[in-house]
Design an enzyme around this catalytic site. Structure first.
Site, mmCIF file in Angstrom:
data_model
loop_
_atom_site.group_PDB
_atom_site.id
_atom_site.type_symbol
_atom_site.label_atom_id
_atom_site.label_comp_id
_atom_site.label_asym_id
_atom_site.label_seq_id
_atom_site.Cartn_x
_atom_site.Cartn_y
_atom_site.Cartn_z
ATOM 1 N N TYR A 55 3.242 -5.832 20.187
ATOM 2 C CA TYR A 55 2.123 -6.881 19.943
ATOM 3 C C TYR A 55 0.949 -6.110 20.441
ATOM 4 C CZ TYR A 55 2.963 -11.352 17.741
ATOM 5 O OH TYR A 55 3.231 -12.033 16.786
ATOM 6 N N GLU A 57 -2.867 -7.440 19.871
ATOM 7 C CA GLU A 57 -4.220 -8.129 19.333
ATOM 8 C C GLU A 57 -5.051 -7.761 20.024
ATOM 9 O OE1 GLU A 57 -3.416 -12.503 19.541
ATOM 10 O OE2 GLU A 57 -1.734 -12.469 18.351
ATOM 11 N N ASP A 201 -14.738 -2.540 -3.838
ATOM 12 C CA ASP A 201 -13.217 -2.706 -3.500
ATOM 13 C C ASP A 201 -12.746 -1.470 -4.293
ATOM 14 O OD1 ASP A 201 -10.549 -3.050 -3.663
ATOM 15 O OD2 ASP A 201 -10.705 -5.141 -4.096
ATOM 16 N N THR A 227 -6.964 -0.720 -0.491
ATOM 17 C CA THR A 227 -5.898 -0.595 0.057
ATOM 18 C C THR A 227 -5.340 0.841 0.488
ATOM 19 O OG1 THR A 227 -5.064 -0.389 -2.173
ATOM 20 C CG2 THR A 227 -4.773 -2.536 -1.486
ATOM 21 N N LYS A 230 -2.304 3.064 -2.956
ATOM 22 C CA LYS A 230 -2.250 3.365 -4.299
ATOM 23 C C LYS A 230 -2.560 4.721 -4.232
ATOM 24 C CE LYS A 230 -3.681 -1.410 -5.585
ATOM 25 N NZ LYS A 230 -4.062 -2.053 -4.438
ATOM 26 N N ARG A 236 1.400 0.774 2.884
ATOM 27 C CA ARG A 236 1.120 -0.351 2.198
ATOM 28 C C ARG A 236 0.026 -1.015 3.233
ATOM 29 N NH1 ARG A 236 2.303 -3.267 -2.245
ATOM 30 N NH2 ARG A 236 3.587 -1.306 -2.910
HETATM 31 N N1 DSN Z 1 -1.904 -5.912 -8.075
HETATM 32 C C1 DSN Z 1 -2.573 -4.876 -7.734
HETATM 33 C C2 DSN Z 1 -2.594 -3.869 -8.906
HETATM 34 O O1 DSN Z 1 -1.685 -3.852 -9.547
HETATM 35 O O2 DSN Z 1 -3.496 -3.290 -9.286
HETATM 36 C C3 DSN Z 1 -3.632 -4.995 -7.043
HETATM 37 O O3 DSN Z 1 -3.581 -6.168 -6.376
#
Ligand code: DSN
Length: 418
Positions: A55, A57, A201, A227, A230, A236
């Site tokens: 933990y 925080e 984003d 994110t 990707k 992730r």
């Molecule tokens: N669901 C993701 C995508 O496939 O683009 C984005 O959240």
């Protein structure tokens, strides 16, 4: 090709069997889902580490728990690497996901009921950009701009008109299914003309931004969310980059605003992945990712398929199956047929889609995962030819079986990192 790990007593047998089956699925087929990728062994190892037990925080040097000296090192490494990679003034690496990152960004700069302008979901936007069933659509007043009817690309004069009418407090850019670059200079002009803050984003294109292959949002935007798993190919999760002026508000919105204890094992995986993204090979990988997407687009056009906006500038393509004018060729039917053939993609709405989201007239294809396996233009040309055959006859199971065999043969030369 790496062999699936065998179940071995000290692991839960049922869970391990499912993990092995998934490992085989990821190896045997070709992953064309534009938001997926394969992380390195280093990222996997960090995510599966004892850091999950801790933990922590708070933030490095300012925790609400003892014993944080080692996780502090890990989180600071992730922050420093992200700052170096993106040239950001401030970074928060704690968001558990892109959705959490976006929610925290909104919480930092908006009051409930404030106006936000973002890209329409069915023109490539995202659920967290104001969909009525998402908390963003529940708490804030969203309006949406779309792509131009003719070009299917953003027309920044149209976005300016929408912003002048709506006067948003926050202008949001970024998408889940937009195959073209964003023009941040134009977006900044719109934000300044309408007194709005600007947020990007960049979840889909973060890896391309890091490699200098997509215009850089950081100098132009107040806040950039992403994110990390990707095109960026780290663990992730989510991450927020912002100007110093918003640093305190962003940090408070992530913790304690949105989240409790950070996932330190995932932050370790982000640190490892960000370290990899700082290496010269990462740029080579991203260049190949874009080249493969462009090549796949050419191959699909040769098969008589129409691409939304005519092609791609990035790692993804949207195929307009509606232009084939056949009731049996939909996003849903082609996604299923491709899955049966070992080619994994997702159905996707296309701009002005007459079909509902559960059916759709499009499929979205991406090159990041297969590029990580080492596939290049010859393989992507062949993938395009297979997709052409499937779209001409999506109910033909013999065809799907034949292609599945050919896919299995091809992937033998391209092991999945694990
Ligand atoms: N669901 C993701 C995508 O496939 O683009 C984005 O959240």
């Amino acid at each position: 090709m790496p062999q699936p790990r065998q179940s071995n007593g000290w692991l839960d047998q049922e869970v391990m069997d499912a993990i092995c089956a998934e490992q085989n699925r990821q190896s045997d087929g070709i992953e064309l889902i534009a938001s997926e990728n394969y992380v390195s062994r280093g990222v996997l190892r960090a995510m599966g580490s004892v850091l999950t037990n801790k933990y922590a925080e708070g933030y490095p040097g300012r925790r609400y728990y003892g014993g944080c000296e080692h996780v502090d090192v890990v989180e600071q490494l992730a922050i420093d690497r992200a700052k170096q990679l993106f040239g950001a003034e401030h970074v928060n690496v704690q968001p558990h996901s892109g959705a959490q990152a976006n929610a925290a960004a909104y919480l930092a700069v908006l009051e409930p009921g404030d106006r936000v302008l973002a890209l329409k979901l069915d023109h490539g936007g995202h659920l967290t950009h104001g969909f009525h069933l998402n908390s963003s659509g529940h708490f804030y007043q969203f309006e949406h701009y779309g792509v131009n009817t003719e070009t299917e690309v953003l027309d920044y004069e149209e976005v300016m008109d929408a912003a002048r009418k709506f006067r948003p407090k926050l202008l949001v850019a970024g998408a889940s299914a937009y195959p073209r670059h964003f023009d941040f200079e134009a977006l900044r002009r719109i934000a300044d003309a309408t007194g709005s803050l600007l947020m990007m984003d960049m979840a889909h294109v973060a890896g391309l931004v890091a490699a200098g292959l997509h215009p850089d949002p950081v100098p132009w935007c107040d806040i950039v969310t992403t994110t990390t798993h990707k095109t960026l190919r780290a663990a992730r999760g989510g991450m927020i980059l912002c100007r110093k002026a918003h640093a305190r508000a962003i940090d408070r919105s992530v913790f304690p605003g949105q989240q409790g204890g950070p996932l330190m094992h995932m932050i370790a995986g982000k640190a490892v992945g960000l370290g990899e993204a700082l290496q010269p090979e990462f740029r080579t990988y991203q260049e190949q990712t874009v080249a493969n997407a462009v090549c796949l687009g050419e191959s699909l056009r040769e098969q008589g398929l129409r691409l939304v906006s005519g092609g791609t500038d990035n790692h993804l393509l949207l195929v307009d199956l509606g232009s084939l004018n056949r009731d049996d060729v939909t996003g849903k039917s082609v996604e299923t047929a491709m899955d049966n053939a070992g080619l994994h993609c997702n159905k996707n709405m296309i701009p002005f889609d007459p079909r509902p989201a559960r059916v759709t007239s499009g499929i979205r294809l991406g090159s990041p995962a297969a590029t990580t396996r080492g596939m290049g233009e010859p393989e992507f040309r062949r993938i395009g030819a297979w997709i052409g055959e499937i779209t001409r006859d999506p109910v033909n199971q013999d065809l799907q079986k034949r292609i599945k065999g050919e896919v299995r043969d091809m992937v033998k030369d391209f092991p999945v990192p694990a």
